[in-house]
Design a protein around this motif. Structure first.
Motif, PDB file in Angstrom:
ATOM      1  N   LEU A   1       0.818  -1.216   0.000  1.00  0.00           N
ATOM      2  CA  LEU A   1       0.000   0.000   0.000  1.00  0.00           C
ATOM      3  C   LEU A   1       0.851   1.265   0.000  1.00  0.00           C
ATOM      4  N   GLY A   2       2.064   1.145   0.516  1.00  0.00           N
ATOM      5  CA  GLY A   2       2.924   2.313   0.656  1.00  0.00           C
ATOM      6  C   GLY A   2       2.568   3.171   1.845  1.00  0.00           C
ATOM      7  N   THR A   3       1.858   2.591   2.815  1.00  0.00           N
ATOM      8  CA  THR A   3       1.391   3.363   3.973  1.00  0.00           C
ATOM      9  C   THR A   3       2.178   3.074   5.249  1.00  0.00           C
ATOM     10  N   ASP A   4       3.111   2.131   5.180  1.00  0.00           N
ATOM     11  CA  ASP A   4       3.916   1.800   6.355  1.00  0.00           C
ATOM     12  C   ASP A   4       4.951   2.905   6.585  1.00  0.00           C
ATOM     13  N   HIS A   5       4.898   3.552   7.726  1.00  0.00           N
ATOM     14  CA  HIS A   5       5.785   4.687   8.012  1.00  0.00           C
ATOM     15  C   HIS A   5       7.231   4.255   8.276  1.00  0.00           C
ATOM     16  N   ASN A   6       7.472   2.965   8.453  1.00  0.00           N
ATOM     17  CA  ASN A   6       8.819   2.484   8.767  1.00  0.00           C
ATOM     18  C   ASN A   6       9.484   1.786   7.577  1.00  0.00           C
ATOM     19  N   MET A   7       9.018   2.088   6.373  1.00  0.00           N
ATOM     20  CA  MET A   7       9.565   1.415   5.195  1.00  0.00           C
ATOM     21  C   MET A   7      10.996   1.839   4.905  1.00  0.00           C
ATOM     22  N   SER A   8      11.784   0.870   4.460  1.00  0.00           N
ATOM     23  CA  SER A   8      13.136   1.165   3.992  1.00  0.00           C
ATOM     24  C   SER A   8      13.044   1.780   2.598  1.00  0.00           C
ATOM     25  N   GLU A   9      14.163   2.279   2.096  1.00  0.00           N
ATOM     26  CA  GLU A   9      14.175   2.856   0.748  1.00  0.00           C
ATOM     27  C   GLU A   9      13.817   1.808  -0.299  1.00  0.00           C
ATOM     28  N   GLN A  10      14.289   0.586  -0.085  1.00  0.00           N
ATOM     29  CA  GLN A  10      13.964  -0.492  -1.014  1.00  0.00           C
ATOM     30  C   GLN A  10      12.465  -0.778  -1.009  1.00  0.00           C
ATOM     31  N   GLN A  11      11.853  -0.785   0.178  1.00  0.00           N
ATOM     32  CA  GLN A  11      10.422  -1.034   0.273  1.00  0.00           C
ATOM     33  C   GLN A  11       9.608   0.098  -0.345  1.00  0.00           C
ATOM     34  N   LYS A  12      10.096   1.320  -0.220  1.00  0.00           N
ATOM     35  CA  LYS A  12       9.425   2.463  -0.870  1.00  0.00           C
ATOM     36  C   LYS A  12       9.445   2.302  -2.386  1.00  0.00           C
ATOM     37  N   LYS A  13      10.548   1.780  -2.905  1.00  0.00           N
ATOM     38  CA  LYS A  13      10.636   1.541  -4.347  1.00  0.00           C
ATOM     39  C   LYS A  13       9.659   0.450  -4.779  1.00  0.00           C
ATOM     40  N   ILE A  14       9.487  -0.562  -3.923  1.00  0.00           N
ATOM     41  CA  ILE A  14       8.526  -1.621  -4.223  1.00  0.00           C
ATOM     42  C   ILE A  14       7.118  -1.034  -4.312  1.00  0.00           C
ATOM     43  N   ALA A  15       6.751  -0.207  -3.322  1.00  0.00           N
ATOM     44  CA  ALA A  15       5.423   0.409  -3.302  1.00  0.00           C
ATOM     45  C   ALA A  15       5.210   1.293  -4.533  1.00  0.00           C
ATOM     46  N   GLU A  16       6.235   2.054  -4.878  1.00  0.00           N
ATOM     47  CA  GLU A  16       6.144   2.922  -6.053  1.00  0.00           C
ATOM     48  C   GLU A  16       5.992   2.103  -7.324  1.00  0.00           C
ATOM     49  N   GLY A  17       6.743   0.992  -7.412  1.00  0.00           N
ATOM     50  CA  GLY A  17       6.653   0.119  -8.580  1.00  0.00           C
ATOM     51  C   GLY A  17       5.276  -0.501  -8.727  1.00  0.00           C
ATOM     52  N   ILE A  18       4.676  -0.886  -7.619  1.00  0.00           N
ATOM     53  CA  ILE A  18       3.330  -1.454  -7.654  1.00  0.00           C
ATOM     54  C   ILE A  18       2.336  -0.421  -8.174  1.00  0.00           C
ATOM     55  N   ARG A  19       2.428   0.804  -7.673  1.00  0.00           N
ATOM     56  CA  ARG A  19       1.533   1.875  -8.129  1.00  0.00           C
ATOM     57  C   ARG A  19       1.659   2.090  -9.636  1.00  0.00           C
ATOM     58  N   LYS A  20       2.896   2.203 -10.096  1.00  0.00           N
ATOM     59  CA  LYS A  20       3.130   2.467 -11.515  1.00  0.00           C
ATOM     60  C   LYS A  20       2.613   1.326 -12.381  1.00  0.00           C
ATOM     61  N   ASN A  21       2.836   0.088 -11.938  1.00  0.00           N
ATOM     62  CA  ASN A  21       2.398  -1.057 -12.736  1.00  0.00           C
ATOM     63  C   ASN A  21       0.880  -1.133 -12.836  1.00  0.00           C
ATOM     64  N   ILE A  22       0.189  -0.854 -11.733  1.00  0.00           N
ATOM     65  CA  ILE A  22      -1.276  -0.886 -11.776  1.00  0.00           C
ATOM     66  C   ILE A  22      -1.803   0.165 -12.750  1.00  0.00           C
ATOM     67  N   VAL A  23      -1.236   1.368 -12.684  1.00  0.00           N
ATOM     68  CA  VAL A  23      -1.677   2.453 -13.568  1.00  0.00           C
ATOM     69  C   VAL A  23      -1.384   2.119 -15.028  1.00  0.00           C
ATOM     70  N   LYS A  24      -0.188   1.618 -15.287  1.00  0.00           N
ATOM     71  CA  LYS A  24       0.269   1.411 -16.663  1.00  0.00           C
ATOM     72  C   LYS A  24      -0.264   0.128 -17.296  1.00  0.00           C
ATOM     73  N   LYS A  25      -0.336  -0.945 -16.513  1.00  0.00           N
ATOM     74  CA  LYS A  25      -0.586  -2.258 -17.113  1.00  0.00           C
ATOM     75  C   LYS A  25      -2.031  -2.733 -17.048  1.00  0.00           C
ATOM     76  N   THR A  26      -2.861  -2.126 -16.217  1.00  0.00           N
ATOM     77  CA  THR A  26      -4.223  -2.636 -16.046  1.00  0.00           C
ATOM     78  C   THR A  26      -5.106  -2.182 -17.195  1.00  0.00           C
ATOM     79  N   MET A  27      -5.242  -3.042 -18.202  1.00  0.00           N
ATOM     80  CA  MET A  27      -6.042  -2.754 -19.385  1.00  0.00           C
ATOM     81  C   MET A  27      -7.365  -3.518 -19.375  1.00  0.00           C
ATOM     82  N   TRP A  28      -7.716  -4.055 -18.237  1.00  0.00           N
ATOM     83  CA  TRP A  28      -8.962  -4.801 -18.089  1.00  0.00           C
ATOM     84  C   TRP A  28      -9.707  -4.239 -16.866  1.00  0.00           C
ATOM     85  N   GLU A  29     -10.970  -4.566 -16.748  1.00  0.00           N
ATOM     86  CA  GLU A  29     -11.754  -4.091 -15.610  1.00  0.00           C
ATOM     87  C   GLU A  29     -11.316  -4.828 -14.345  1.00  0.00           C
ATOM     88  N   MET A  30     -11.028  -4.071 -13.307  1.00  0.00           N
ATOM     89  CA  MET A  30     -10.538  -4.669 -12.069  1.00  0.00           C
ATOM     90  C   MET A  30     -11.040  -3.884 -10.852  1.00  0.00           C
TER      91      MET A  30
END
Length: 291
Positions: free
Chosen positions: A83-112
């Motif tokens: 979710l990217g809402t954990d206040h204790n995330m490491s920099e690597q975990q922040k990148k994971i959250a950001e990557g998830i956001r970007k992938n959902i926006v970019k790749k979701t071409m179907w109804e979800m």
């Protein structure tokens, strides 16, 4: 005790948010793909099985190649890192959250339908995915009814005013599947075998090796309990897990009251609350709903 149950219900009623859950499952089966490593062989060898199915995926699936192959109808997230809402995330975990956001926006071409805790409503994830018109945001109340009256509890569950205690995303996924009114729910990747990986070192630090399907190596998770819950005692951890396992029994009872079947199709799963498919998983994948 009756007064306590009623007071708990009143408290829930006034704390709830308006979180309607769409009834999209009528006359369809739902196939929940959890995080467990047993799912990797299913993905790699039999992913075609899911092509014409209503699939639910969880947490970090968007950072994998399976996301676009499965095209989940429902996507459930409760993990603070995803979710990217954990206040204790490491920099690597922040990148994971950001990557998830970007992938959902970019790749979701179907109804979800993306299902999130209400607390995530103002998150960066919600701001980002709102740009994709294919994604329908669904929020859920996560307050837990503390009373013992099952009739009151199940009534409030059905209204989506509160939820079971969500120690694990699979609990949330099953609950959402039930509220969406799917007629039968199959569980894949529900290994839940972490209990056999617990270790305690000479400093009394607890570690588990919680493997996930999307990870090639699991060494990062080896010290998860120690890192995130530094002062957690083994008894506390086992109590939390016991609560989770008992919640599966409650979900099964709730499902039966609503004439919905939950079937565990995960080989060697440690969840004992749901009936298993009698045929080997390979046969289920080849011939469909054989159980």
């Amino acid at each position: 005790m009756k007064n306590l149950g009623l007071l708990c219900a009143i408290k829930i009623f006034f704390k709830k948010h308006n979180c309607p859950i769409p009834k999209i499952g009528t006359q369809n089966n739902l196939y929940i793909c959890g995080n467990g490593p047993s799912l990797k062989s299913v993905y790699d060898n039999n992913i075609r099985f899911f092509h014409d199915k209503k699939v639910l995926c969880v947490n970090r699936i968007a950072e994998t190649s399976y996301y676009e192959k499965l095209k989940p109808l429902v996507y459930v997230m409760i993990d603070g890192i995803a979710l990217g809402t954990d206040h204790n995330m490491s920099e690597q975990q922040k990148k994971i959250a950001e990557g998830i956001r970007k992938n959902i926006v970019k790749k979701t071409m179907w109804e979800m339908y993306l299902v999130l805790p209400y607390a995530a409503k103002k998150s960066e994830l919600v701001k980002a995915v709102s740009r994709n018109k294919n994604v329908h945001l669904v929020f859920m109340n996560t307050n837990v009814y503390g009373g013992c009256n099952k009739k009151i509890k199940y009534f409030m569950w059905k209204k989506a005013w509160c939820a079971p205690r969500m120690e694990n995303v699979l609990v949330a996924s099953i609950f959402i599947g039930l509220l969406m009114n799917f007629k039968k729910i199959y569980l894949y990747g529900a290994d839940h075998d972490w209990i056999k990986t617990i270790s305690v070192n000479e400093e009394n630090q607890i570690a588990t090796d919680e493997k996930h399907v999307y990870e090639e190596k699991c060494t990062e998770n080896k010290h998860r309990i120690n890192n995130e819950n530094r002062y957690m005692r083994l008894g506390d951890l086992l109590s939390e897990w016991a609560c989770m396992w008992n919640t599966y029994y409650e979900l099964n009872n709730f499902a039966k009251e609503n004439n919905i079947d939950i079937i565990n199709a995960t080989p060697n799963s440690y969840i004992d609350a749901f009936p298993r498919c009698k045929d080997p998983v390979e046969k289920i994948l080849c011939f469909g709903e054989s159980c």
